[in-house]
Design a protein around this motif. Structure first.
Motif, PDB file in Angstrom:
ATOM      1  N   LYS A   1     -23.378 -59.443  40.663  1.00 54.68           N
ATOM      2  CA  LYS A   1     -24.789 -59.823  40.626  1.00 54.68           C
ATOM      3  C   LYS A   1     -25.725 -58.620  40.491  1.00 54.68           C
ATOM      4  N   TYR A   2     -25.458 -57.570  41.270  1.00 59.48           N
ATOM      5  CA  TYR A   2     -26.414 -56.468  41.292  1.00 59.48           C
ATOM      6  C   TYR A   2     -26.029 -55.260  40.444  1.00 59.48           C
ATOM      7  N   LYS A   3     -24.733 -55.155  40.092  1.00 62.94           N
ATOM      8  CA  LYS A   3     -24.315 -53.988  39.316  1.00 62.94           C
ATOM      9  C   LYS A   3     -23.631 -54.387  38.011  1.00 62.94           C
TER      10      LYS A   3
ATOM     11  N   SER B   1     -23.412 -48.405  49.162  1.00 59.67           N
ATOM     12  CA  SER B   1     -24.362 -49.396  49.637  1.00 59.67           C
ATOM     13  C   SER B   1     -24.451 -49.357  51.169  1.00 59.67           C
TER      14      SER B   1
ATOM     15  N   SER C   1     -30.468 -50.456  42.884  1.00 57.14           N
ATOM     16  CA  SER C   1     -29.721 -51.714  42.933  1.00 57.14           C
ATOM     17  C   SER C   1     -28.591 -51.638  43.970  1.00 57.14           C
TER      18      SER C   1
ATOM     19  N   ARG D   1     -30.227 -52.496  47.146  1.00 54.02           N
ATOM     20  CA  ARG D   1     -30.560 -53.919  47.177  1.00 54.02           C
ATOM     21  C   ARG D   1     -29.325 -54.782  47.458  1.00 54.02           C
ATOM     22  N   MET D   2     -28.190 -54.316  46.927  1.00 60.16           N
ATOM     23  CA  MET D   2     -26.978 -55.127  46.871  1.00 60.16           C
ATOM     24  C   MET D   2     -26.545 -55.739  48.190  1.00 60.16           C
TER      25      MET D   2
ATOM     26  N   ASP E   1     -28.718 -62.966  50.812  1.00 62.83           N
ATOM     27  CA  ASP E   1     -28.839 -63.536  49.476  1.00 62.83           C
ATOM     28  C   ASP E   1     -28.385 -64.995  49.590  1.00 62.83           C
TER      29      ASP E   1
END
Lengths: 181, 91
Positions: free
Chosen positions: A65-67, A119, B46, B49-50, B55
């Motif tokens: 989704k994000y990468k 992350s 990102s 954010r991940m 979510d």
């Protein structure tokens, strides 16, 4: 990552992205058995195997989704290695799991692990920042109302965007400096 | 002008004024190193954010995964489970 030759197993990654039960069931029926046997053979329980499998699939979802994670190799060895390396604690044993593994698979696993680690690192560094910086970044990423926050803090929205840029730049700089140490 | 991560952050986070923004975009267009820095910034953004905030789609997926876990990782499951249950009863 080189994404010029997408593997057919990208289908499974999309299945996770859109929560497609058929595709997800296929992932379980094809790949969960090997993960379960590995963990049980290495003194784990079925419940621990289930937790690791779920956690790894959730990480694949986030990366897609994000990468924009795109698979150029089959999912099975990637998934198996990710779960195995998560379970095995010793660094040496983790490395041994890579022995004889195709370069593309190794790269994909390393990429996924690095992004997840990054992350978590960013999250932990942000927790040491000022409450205002944290709130500002959290509001930005949770699609919260920045104008309302500016009103609440009694500052102009333009000034707030400047502060957000400062916080973001400082976070990235700190994270990169700590990475080099 | 030498742009830094602070300038890139100001651009991405919408903190630049129109003229400054236009100069910056011109610089990005001709400077591959700056473009690379910009990609780096967006990648880290990102990354941040991940995994940081809930979510809703992730929540839905986790529900599905938990149901699948019950089916495929059940301690009671497996082809031999009826036999194991019978053996257990005999004890």
């Amino acid at each position: 990552m080189d994404t010029t030759n997408l593997h057919d197993d990208q289908y499974y990654v999309y299945a996770l992205l859109v929560n497609d039960r058929t595709g997800i069931e296929e992932i379980y029926s094809r790949f969960s058995g090997k993960v379960k046997s590995f963990i049980i053979k290495n003194r784990g329980t079925v419940a621990e195997a289930a937790a690791i499998f779920k956690e790894t699939l959730t990480e694949l979802f986030l990366l897609t989704k994000y990468k924009n994670l795109e698979l150029t190799c089959p999912l099975e060895p990637v998934l198996l290695l990710l779960c195995q390396r998560k379970w095995i604690k010793s660094k040496e044993e983790k490395e041994k799991l890579f022995a004889g593994v195709n370069e593309d698979i190794k790269k994909t696993v390393a990429y996924i692990e690095e992004k997840i680690k990054d992350s978590e690192r960013y999250k932990s560094i942000l927790s040491t920042f000022t409450p205002r910086c944290k709130e500002l970044i959290e509001t930005t990423f949770s699609a919260g109302d920045l104008d309302a926050l500016a009103k609440n803090w009694k500052i102009m929205p333009d000034y707030m965007r400047g502060k957000r840029a400062e916080c973001m730049a400082s976070l990235i700089n700190t994270a990169e400096l700590l990475k080099e140490e | 002008m030498k742009y830094t991560i602070k300038n890139i952050a100001r651009y991405v986070e919408g903190a630049m004024e129109e003229r400054e923004q236009s100069y910056f975009e011109d610089a990005v267009a001709i400077d591959p190193a700056l473009r690379e820095e910009m990609e780096f910034y967006l990648d880290k953004r990102s990354t941040l954010r991940m995994n940081m905030w809930p979510d809703p789609k992730k929540g839905e997926l986790v529900d599905t995964l938990e149901q699948m876990n019950e089916k495929y990782f059940s301690e009671k499951g497996g082809i031999l489970s009826p036999i194991k249950r019978l053996l257990g009863r005999k004890k």
